[in-house]
Design an enzyme around this catalytic site. Structure first.
Site, PDB file in Angstrom:
ATOM      1  N   HIS A 222      18.773   6.214 -28.410  1.00  0.00           N
ATOM      2  CA  HIS A 222      20.118   6.679 -28.742  1.00  0.00           C
ATOM      3  C   HIS A 222      21.019   6.473 -27.533  1.00  0.00           C
ATOM      4  O   HIS A 222      20.673   6.880 -26.421  1.00  0.00           O
ATOM      5  CB  HIS A 222      20.072   8.166 -29.114  1.00  0.00           C
ATOM      6  CG  HIS A 222      21.414   8.813 -29.245  1.00  0.00           C
ATOM      7  ND1 HIS A 222      22.390   8.341 -30.102  1.00  0.00           N
ATOM      8  CD2 HIS A 222      21.948   9.899 -28.638  1.00  0.00           C
ATOM      9  CE1 HIS A 222      23.464   9.118 -30.011  1.00  0.00           C
ATOM     10  NE2 HIS A 222      23.225  10.065 -29.121  1.00  0.00           N
TER      11      HIS A 222
ATOM     12  N   GLU B 197      18.053  15.879 -29.362  1.00  0.00           N
ATOM     13  CA  GLU B 197      17.931  15.013 -30.549  1.00  0.00           C
ATOM     14  C   GLU B 197      16.470  14.728 -30.884  1.00  0.00           C
ATOM     15  O   GLU B 197      16.187  13.796 -31.649  1.00  0.00           O
ATOM     16  CB  GLU B 197      18.690  13.678 -30.331  1.00  0.00           C
ATOM     17  CG  GLU B 197      20.125  13.796 -29.893  1.00  0.00           C
ATOM     18  CD  GLU B 197      21.067  14.397 -30.933  1.00  0.00           C
ATOM     19  OE1 GLU B 197      20.595  14.759 -32.030  1.00  0.00           O
ATOM     20  OE2 GLU B 197      22.260  14.515 -30.624  1.00  0.00           O
TER      21      GLU B 197
ATOM     22  N   HIS C 154      30.428   9.034 -32.194  1.00  0.00           N
ATOM     23  CA  HIS C 154      29.375   9.532 -31.299  1.00  0.00           C
ATOM     24  C   HIS C 154      28.580   8.410 -30.636  1.00  0.00           C
ATOM     25  O   HIS C 154      28.562   8.312 -29.410  1.00  0.00           O
ATOM     26  CB  HIS C 154      28.446  10.482 -32.075  1.00  0.00           C
ATOM     27  CG  HIS C 154      27.421  11.150 -31.229  1.00  0.00           C
ATOM     28  ND1 HIS C 154      27.124  12.480 -31.305  1.00  0.00           N
ATOM     29  CD2 HIS C 154      26.602  10.659 -30.249  1.00  0.00           C
ATOM     30  CE1 HIS C 154      26.198  12.786 -30.414  1.00  0.00           C
ATOM     31  NE2 HIS C 154      25.864  11.692 -29.772  1.00  0.00           N
TER      32      HIS C 154
ATOM     33  N   GLU D 293      24.628 -14.413 -34.033  1.00  0.00           N
ATOM     34  CA  GLU D 293      23.251 -13.926 -33.893  1.00  0.00           C
ATOM     35  C   GLU D 293      22.981 -12.615 -34.631  1.00  0.00           C
ATOM     36  O   GLU D 293      21.829 -12.275 -34.889  1.00  0.00           O
ATOM     37  CB  GLU D 293      22.934 -13.712 -32.398  1.00  0.00           C
ATOM     38  CG  GLU D 293      22.629 -14.988 -31.651  1.00  0.00           C
ATOM     39  CD  GLU D 293      21.302 -15.599 -32.079  1.00  0.00           C
ATOM     40  OE1 GLU D 293      20.275 -14.933 -31.924  1.00  0.00           O
ATOM     41  OE2 GLU D 293      21.313 -16.726 -32.602  1.00  0.00           O
TER      42      GLU D 293
ATOM     43  N   HIS E 123      25.470   5.811 -26.181  1.00  0.00           N
ATOM     44  CA  HIS E 123      26.891   6.008 -26.477  1.00  0.00           C
ATOM     45  C   HIS E 123      27.698   4.793 -25.995  1.00  0.00           C
ATOM     46  O   HIS E 123      28.530   4.932 -25.102  1.00  0.00           O
ATOM     47  CB  HIS E 123      27.409   7.254 -25.739  1.00  0.00           C
ATOM     48  CG  HIS E 123      26.763   8.554 -26.123  1.00  0.00           C
ATOM     49  ND1 HIS E 123      26.956   9.728 -25.410  1.00  0.00           N
ATOM     50  CD2 HIS E 123      25.955   8.877 -27.149  1.00  0.00           C
ATOM     51  CE1 HIS E 123      26.278  10.714 -25.987  1.00  0.00           C
ATOM     52  NE2 HIS E 123      25.650  10.226 -27.034  1.00  0.00           N
TER      53      HIS E 123
HETATM   54  P1  13P Z   1      20.474  15.454 -24.696  1.00  0.00           P
HETATM   55  O1  13P Z   1      20.902  15.684 -23.266  1.00  0.00           O
HETATM   56  O2  13P Z   1      19.963  16.720 -25.326  1.00  0.00           O
HETATM   57  O3  13P Z   1      19.501  14.313 -24.808  1.00  0.00           O
HETATM   58  O4  13P Z   1      21.760  15.078 -25.542  1.00  0.00           O
HETATM   59  C1  13P Z   1      22.520  13.945 -25.253  1.00  0.00           C
HETATM   60  C2  13P Z   1      23.117  13.346 -26.457  1.00  0.00           C
HETATM   61  O5  13P Z   1      23.489  12.203 -26.423  1.00  0.00           O
HETATM   62  C3  13P Z   1      23.265  14.165 -27.689  1.00  0.00           C
HETATM   63  O6  13P Z   1      23.551  13.373 -28.802  1.00  0.00           O
HETATM   64 ZN    ZN Z   2      24.507  11.454 -28.240  1.00  0.00          ZN
END
Ligand code: 13P
Ligand code: ZN
Length: 279
Positions: free
Chosen positions: A140, A116, A211, A170, A142
């Site tokens: 980023h 990413e 995602h 908040e 999840h």
């Molecule tokens: P990477 O291992 O390339 O960082 O990918 C993980 C991910 O969350 C892709 O969206």
């Molecule tokens: Zn991801």
């Protein structure tokens, strides 16, 4: 000098480890990057090896030419960053034209920044522009409950902003402009990078359908805190939805406006239309 003892690297590793402890990073899930200050790059310079090849980024960020980024590696696990940082994170430099990168330190296994990286770099570019250069972190993750919500709410900026604002008092203080949203797309390329960066022009957090989420901020605490607050609000929303009882009261638009006045915040009026954000 030991680059790993510098405050920037220490804070990066601590942030990544805290994300792991939150359960946001299964396997290689998630990625983190930090745009170093000129002073930090200069301090770390004795540890840099600038003999590596330049590789194409796939997108262009001429405004960030020559900048250095601490970044997690592709297919590396957040779980292992604290124990073996040099294998799992590195420093990458952007080229003079802002469309290629090379590793100057770390990532001794895999030798590639996150898949990413195009999204990180474009996000850095637009957030730096939006904040007068103060934004430095792109994160980023999840988080389970945020991802779960993308199955039952429309993946739009308005729907997510309203739902999160109404879930936890908040939230509107932390992100009065709201959050952005990108419906499901193939991850890891230029297309999703451009779609995300378009949202990041207005919002410091962007939901990715089915995602995860991207957050931007001036430092690791505020960026991590944004992720944490959104995750917690998502947990509250899902618990309320699963409670099997009608929603009797929530935070109204007038309540949100009152918070705006009390805290001196400009709340995104575009999203205050009185509609029920969740049932
Ligand atoms: P990477 O291992 O390339 O960082 O990918 C993980 C991910 O969350 C892709 O969206
Ligand atoms: Zn991801």
């Amino acid at each position: 000098m030991n680059i790993l003892e510098t405050p920037a690297l220490q804070a990066f590793v601590a942030c990544a480890h805290n994300g792991w402890l939150q359960g946001w990073h299964e396997r290689n899930g998630g990625n983190l990057s930090y745009r170093m200050t000129a002073g930090e790059a200069q301090l770390c310079c004795p540890c840099f090896d600038e003999s590596g090849p330049w590789l194409p980024l796939g997108v262009e960020a001429p405004g960030l030419a020559n900048a250095y980024f601490i970044v997690t590696g592709t297919n590396r696990y957040f779980q292992n960053i604290k124990e073996k940082p040099e294998e799992n994170i590195g420093v990458a430099q952007l080229s003079e034209t802002g469309d290629a990168w090379r590793i100057v330190w770390g990532l001794t296994v895999g030798h590639m920044p996150t898949s990413e990286f195009p999204t990180h770099i474009l996000n850095h570019a637009v957030r730096a522009a939006a904040t007068g250069g103060r934004s430095r972190v792109i994160y980023h993750a999840h988080p389970v409950d945020v991802v779960a919500l993308t199955f039952v709410l429309p993946v739009t900026a308005k729907a997510f902003s309203r739902a999160l604002w109404q879930a936890m008092t908040e939230c509107v203080v932390i992100f009065p402009e709201g959050v952005g949203a990108v419906p499901w797309m193939v991850c890891g390329g230029a297309e999703v990078a451009r779609a995300t960066a378009r949202e990041m022009e207005r919002f410091a957090a962007v939901i990715w359908g089915q995602h995860g989420i991207f957050c931007a901020g001036e430092n690791f605490d505020s960026t991590f805190g944004m992720m944490h607050a959104i995750d917690k609000a998502a947990q509250i929303l899902l618990k309320v939805m699963a409670a099997g009882r009608p929603v009797l009261q929530t935070i109204t638009d007038d309540n949100l406006r009152a918070i705006g006045e009390a805290f001196g915040l400009e709340i995104n009026e575009e999203f205050l239309d009185g509609s029920a954000a969740f049932h």
